[in-house]
Design an enzyme around this catalytic site. Structure first.
Site, PDB file in Angstrom:
ATOM      1  CD  GLU A 118      -2.293   1.161   2.669  1.00 50.53           C
ATOM      2  OE1 GLU A 118      -1.784   0.256   3.411  1.00 50.53           O
ATOM      3  OE2 GLU A 118      -2.743   2.282   3.385  1.00 50.53           O
ATOM      4  CG  ASP A 167       0.022   2.190   6.209  1.00 50.54           C
ATOM      5  OD1 ASP A 167       1.167   1.410   5.753  1.00 50.54           O
ATOM      6  OD2 ASP A 167      -0.097   3.478   6.021  1.00 50.54           O
ATOM      7  CG  ASP A 226      -4.085   2.612   8.416  1.00 48.50           C
ATOM      8  OD1 ASP A 226      -4.101   1.889   7.661  1.00 48.50           O
ATOM      9  OD2 ASP A 226      -3.847   3.944   8.791  1.00 48.50           O
ATOM     10  CG  ASP A 262      -7.126   4.597   5.576  1.00 47.79           C
ATOM     11  OD1 ASP A 262      -8.344   4.588   5.256  1.00 47.79           O
ATOM     12  OD2 ASP A 262      -6.896   6.272   5.342  1.00 47.79           O
TER      13      ASP A 262
END
Ligand code: 0RA
Length: 650
Positions: free
Chosen positions: A434, A513, A515, A517
């Site tokens: 990503e 990541d 998180d 997203d």
């Protein structure tokens, strides 16, 4: 009865108790020595297979019409009980072995399975290995049988009787209860996941119309009861509950030919993906096989001939392809085969040649009847397929254009891909990363010999809501398809076009990541892989990288932690928090190339999560919920599951 028991015994063993107990010990020893040969593996998956194996025995009782209720309970101490109201395992003396039949069934390999000739037992594979295997792999197991007005029990340790079978006294009703605790000497974990078990039990309840299955977790007082009068029709409605149906009533039929019972339910929705789930003897045939081929052939043929007969095509030359008639289709096919041959990588592909024609004939006939009897629904289905055909034709033209154009502009591999030098598929890995900055770090940090990097810059499209032409216009997915190398050119990406033999990497690793997203992008990618490159998932080539969440440093020493618990352990090891510097990594981009290599990419040191496909129906339901239109179930799911994502089972 006596005959049945005679059949179950080892015919070479006629010398009574001693000799037969030696055979028993040898059998149990073999199971304990090579557990994976009997239950697949000794991880979470194998652990849960113990429960499925016990439940399968009760399901067999249900399939022969002798039982209508099964209860699975995770007890407070972590053991599992499976109780049924079947005939009860026979308890009378085994004439040759000179011990109760119950003990024989529980301690002799494969003894239980041979009693009932009429039931569809599975030879090979994970199922049908016999309850004695569960016994051998349990620290302790207790069986209780109610039969002929009496209650009997026997307990075993690691498969060996802890004492003789006991008569507990008079009792009403009948049935069998098996309670066991898996052996920690064998299994990496002995903690059962209620959700995993519930998913399989729900599936079994759908597959066995009218059977009541109850699941209970006494560790936290969860309870679910499944009983579906509508069987597969209700299954399809459940799978499509987060989609919009094209016709109100699920198409449902069953028939039997050449001793093969066939049950089919299907429904069209306004989406674009194809979702056909198939079973043989209650086992999910993830890789398909002859029953699926028969169904597909019949579907294409029947819809074409109905539409032609009713002059629904504008031109004589027009016809619908398989992909056209399967767009927006959700179907479940369940058949029973006496001697199934399972083939393929994961032994989940039905090989029996005779099955194709049987399923094809039945579907031709019954689906034809349905269309004749429901012209209004038939019209909607045909129109949807015709629409799909037009879109596909438009996409093909556009594709031909892009293909010619891109062939002129560049070679065949996407420019963003930093490929590895090795051409050895077995050892090479593709990291899908990503963002550009993490992509840059990954490129610098990698071992370029066998690790390729594909950074994803833009948005990955939600394939649950897009038709194939749109998907192919998505830059990120196009590069991914080309990098993987297995779709024919820029083919439509469906399963038939997908060629496993052309996949360029042994492992495909999603590195996003840690998180919200990152999780979203990962789900979008998994949805795409699940819908359009399913064999990559069923053959377990997809992994999820697990970057650490914390860096803990003291002086020159630096360690990494995957979670808060690990972080605190390291702080303790460093002798307290004094002089300890803690860094929380919010994204991959915060790590420099060396750190990324050390923590996340180096095969010697990294932790990765393998994506497995235990249950295709549950996976479909999850993806359609996560990526479909309905918002509320998605929010609930995320809230319920956010904390528990340890082993990802899509
Ligand atoms: C052998 C023979 C019969 C039933 C069973 C085994 C049996 C096994 C299990 C395992 C779990 N639940 C079960 N229920 C039954 C047939 C006995 C007869 O003919 O009465």
């Amino acid at each position: 009865m006596t005959e049945a028991i005679l059949e179950a015994q080892d015919k070479t063993q006629k010398s009574g108790y001693k000799a037969s107990s030696i055979t028993v010990l040898k059998g149990l020893e073999a199971v304990r020595k090579r557990p994976a040969m009997y239950i697949g593996d000794v991880g979470a998956r194998g652990l849960h297979h113990l429960v499925y194996e016990v439940v399968d025995n009760s399901i067999d009782e249900a399939m022969t019409g002798n039982c209508n209720r099964i209860e699975m309970t995770i007890n407070k101490d972590g053991s599992v009980s499976v109780k049924d109201n079947g005939r009860g395992i026979p308890t009378d003396m085994h004439p040759v072995e000179k011990r109760p039949a119950l003990e024989v069934v529980m301690t002799v390999l494969h003894a239980g399975g041979k009693f009932d000739k009429d039931s569809y037992k599975v030879s090979g594979g994970l199922h049908g290995v016999g309850v004695s295997v569960v016994n051998a792999l349990s620290e302790w197991l207790t069986v209780e049988v109610v039969r002929d007005g009496e209650r009997f029990t026997q307990t075993y340790r690691r498969g060996i009787p802890a004492g003789p079978m006991e008569l507990l006294g008079k009792a009403r009703g009948r049935g069998t209860t098996v309670t066991f605790f898996p052996d920690p000497e064998i299994f990496k974990t002995t903690t059962f996941s209620y959700n995993t078990l519930v998913e399989r039990l729900r599936e079994l309840a759908y597959l066995n119309r009218g059977l009541t299955i109850i699941a209970e977790d006494r560790r936290d007082d969860s309870r679910e009861e499944f009983s579906f009068k509508g069987g597969l029709a209700e299954f399809v409605a459940y799978l499509d509950e987060n989609r919009t149906a094209l016709h109100n009533k699920v198409v449902y039929f069953e028939a039997e030919r050449e001793d093969i019972p066939v049950e089919v339910a299907l429904q069209y929705n306004d989406g674009y993906s194809e979702n056909i789930v198939t079973y043989v003897n209650n086992i999910n045939t993830v890789e398909g096989g002859t029953h699926l081929s028969g169904f597909k052939a019949a579907l294409t043929r029947t819809l074409n001939s109905y539409a032609e007969k009713n002059k629904m095509f504008k031109s004589d030359k027009f016809s619908l392809s398989g992909d056209d008639v399967r767009e927006g289709l959700t179907a479940v096919i369940s058949i029973k085969v006496g001697e199934p041959q399972f083939e393929g990588q994961t032994k989940t592909k039905l090989g029996n040649g005779e099955v194709k024609g049987v399923v094809e004939q039945i579907v031709n006939e019954k689906l034809g009847d349905f269309l004749e009897e429901h012209p209004h629904d038939a019209k909607k289905i045909v129109e949807k397929s015709v629409h799909a055909a037009r879109a596909r034709e438009a996409a093909r033209k556009a594709r031909d254009l892009t293909r010619r154009k891109s062939a002129l502009e560049s070679g065949s591999l996407p420019g963003k891909l930093a490929d590895c030098t090795s051409k050895d598929v077995g050892q090479s890995e593709l990291f899908i990363v990503e963002g550009d900055s993490a992509g840059g770090s990954a490129k610098q940090g990698r071992n370029r010999e066998f690790q390729a990097i594909l950074p994803l810059r833009g948005k990955v499209i939600n394939v649950e809501k897009a038709r194939v032409d749109k998907i192919l216009n998505n830059e990120e997915l196009r590069t991914l398809i080309t990098a993987v190398g297995a779709a024919t050119g820029l083919g439509n990406g469906s399963e038939e076009d997908f060629d496993m033999a052309k996949v360029r990497y042994g492992k495909i690793i999603l590195m996003t990541d840690a998180d919200v997203d990152g999780a979203h992008i990962r789900t979008l990618l998994l949805t795409f892989l699940f819908r359009y490159m399913k064999p990559l998932i069923s053959e377990e080539r997809i992994y999820i990288a697990m970057p650490p969440l914390f860096g803990v440093a003291k002086g020159k020493k630096k360690l990494y932690a995957m979670d808060e618990v690990e972080r605190d352990k390291i702080i303790q090891e460093f002798g307290g928090s004094q002089g300890v510097h803690i860094q929380r990594y919010k994204g991959l981009g915060e790590m420099n190339p060396d750190q990324l290599w050390e923590t996340t990419m180096d095969p010697e040191r990294r932790t990765m999560m393998k994506v497995t496909l235990e249950d295709a129906a549950a996976a479909d339901h999850t993806f359609s919920m996560l990526m479909g239109d309905a918002v509320e179930p998605r929010r609930e799911f995320i809230e319920k599951n956010a904390k528990y994502v340890t082993e990802l089972d899509v």
